[in-house]
Design an enzyme around this catalytic site. Structure first.
Site, short mmCIF file in Angstrom:
data_model
loop_
_atom_site.label_atom_id
_atom_site.label_comp_id
_atom_site.label_asym_id
_atom_site.label_seq_id
_atom_site.Cartn_x
_atom_site.Cartn_y
_atom_site.Cartn_z
N HIS A 67 27.32 49.32 -34.22
CA HIS A 67 26.75 49.95 -35.41
C HIS A 67 25.69 50.98 -35.02
O HIS A 67 25.07 50.87 -33.97
CB HIS A 67 26.21 48.94 -36.43
N HIS A 111 23.97 39.78 -37.29
CA HIS A 111 22.84 39.28 -38.10
C HIS A 111 22.45 40.26 -39.22
O HIS A 111 21.28 40.29 -39.65
CB HIS A 111 21.64 38.96 -37.20
N GLU A 162 22.28 45.70 -29.33
CA GLU A 162 21.95 44.30 -29.68
C GLU A 162 22.89 43.31 -28.97
O GLU A 162 22.54 42.14 -28.80
CB GLU A 162 22.02 44.10 -31.20
N HIS A 198 12.83 42.92 -35.62
CA HIS A 198 12.97 44.31 -36.05
C HIS A 198 11.63 44.82 -36.59
O HIS A 198 11.50 45.16 -37.76
CB HIS A 198 14.06 44.43 -37.13
C1 DHB Z 1 22.27 46.40 -40.20
C2 DHB Z 1 22.56 45.67 -39.04
C3 DHB Z 1 21.54 45.17 -38.24
O1 DHB Z 1 21.75 44.47 -37.10
C4 DHB Z 1 20.22 45.36 -38.61
O2 DHB Z 1 19.27 44.80 -37.84
C5 DHB Z 1 19.91 46.08 -39.76
C6 DHB Z 1 20.93 46.60 -40.54
C7 DHB Z 1 23.34 46.93 -41.08
O3 DHB Z 1 24.53 46.83 -40.73
O4 DHB Z 1 23.03 47.45 -42.15
FE FE Z 2 19.73 44.13 -36.01
#
Ligand code: DHB
Ligand code: FE
Length: 285
Positions: free
Chosen positions: A193, A12, A240, A59
């Site tokens: 990530h 997302h 996540e 978030h």
């Molecule tokens: C990114 C990914 C996420 O799931 C998020 O909530 C905010 C940023 C990213 O890859 O930049």
């Molecule tokens: Fe996220």
């Protein structure tokens, strides 16, 4: 009786929403990512679910760090799109399905999942980016949504096992809903990530693929992954992925993998998309 017909897992990343809104999807950076979603958009248009339960994380937009529910369900008729600091995304408001949402809330709580009831909230990129990816840019969203938020932004998040079990409880709830709705369950976020600290930018594509394989074929093993393993292997925001376990728990014990697409990099993320069809084998026992 309502029926869960399929599940979708998708990342997302907010930059995807910005690419859509600013007409940048045809730029070389974005083409492979959006191409990966074309077959699933077609599948979605053909499948045409009546309602989607979207399991996502907020978030710190609807819920500030002052109050963070572990699990929360939206029971409103409509959800406005949150302004995350750059103005609201130019999207239609997300229609709710209050009747199904209240049934879910009652069934889950009587099933001992003490979910927080949310009468009004705005929805952020955790929900709106998957909507854009699944349904493109319609003037109105093609089906109502029950938003189900999971805390993964403040330690301690729920375990993967708890999320998997919540999915099973959602299945029991939908199976006892007196409507005839064909229900889609969506889990958003991930894959690997890390947006902070020394390992910022971490991506672990091999681990992510193993996670997807496990989620499809050995979900108990996926549900057993510990917080420490997510952190170590998938980075601080890889947690996540527990929301994909909610989706998986709501499906049949055996599922058919309809479609998978992954792409590195998308912003800071290994982007994942998984479409699963219920095989008819019945729920987990
Ligand atoms: C990114 C990914 C996420 O799931 C998020 O909530 C905010 C940023 C990213 O890859 O930049
Ligand atoms: Fe996220």
């Amino acid at each position: 009786m309502a029926k869960i017909i399929a599940g979708v897992g998708t990342s997302h990343t907010p930059a995807i929403g910005a690419a859509v809104d600013n007409g940048r999807t045809h730029e070389p950076y974005w083409v492979p990512l959006f191409k990966g979603y074309e077959p699933s958009k077609k599948w979605m248009a053909e499948t045409a679910p009546d309602v989607a339960i979207v399991v996502y994380n907020d978030h710190a937009n609807a819920f500030s760090f002052e109050l963070i529910p572990t699990f929360a369900i939206g029971v409103a008729d409509e959800y406005q799109v949150a302004d995350e600091g750059f103005g609201r995304r130019p999207l239609p408001p997300v229609p709710g399905h209050a009747d199904l949402a209240w049934h879910l809330a009652e069934s889950l709580i009587l099933d001992e999942f003490d979910i927080t009831i949310v009468n009004a909230m705005e929805v952020d990129h955790g929900l709106t980016v998957p909507m854009s990816l699944m349904f493109a840019e319609p003037a109105e969203w093609p089906c109502p949504v029950v938003p189900l938020a999971v805390n993964v932004v403040q330690y301690p998040p729920p375990t993967g096992k708890r999320c998997f079990d919540l999915g099973k409880a959602i299945r029991r709830a939908v199976d006892t809903y007196p409507g005839a709705e064909r229900v889609l369950v969506v889990g958003t976020g991930g894959m690997s990530h890390q947006l902070q600290g020394e390992r910022v930018g971490l991506i672990n594509a091999e681990w992510d693929q193993r996670f997807l394989d496990m989620l499809v074929g050995d979900p108990d093993a996926a549900a057993a992954i510990s917080h420490v393993e997510y952190l170590r292997e998938a980075g601080s925001e890889g947690i996540e992925l527990v929301m994909w376990l909610v989706m998986r728990g709501a499906l049949d014990a055996d599922v058919r993998e309809v479609y998978r697409a992954t792409h590195v990099p998308t912003s800071n993320t290994h982007n994942g998309l998984l479409v699963l069809d219920n095989s008819g084998s019945g729920p987990f026992t």
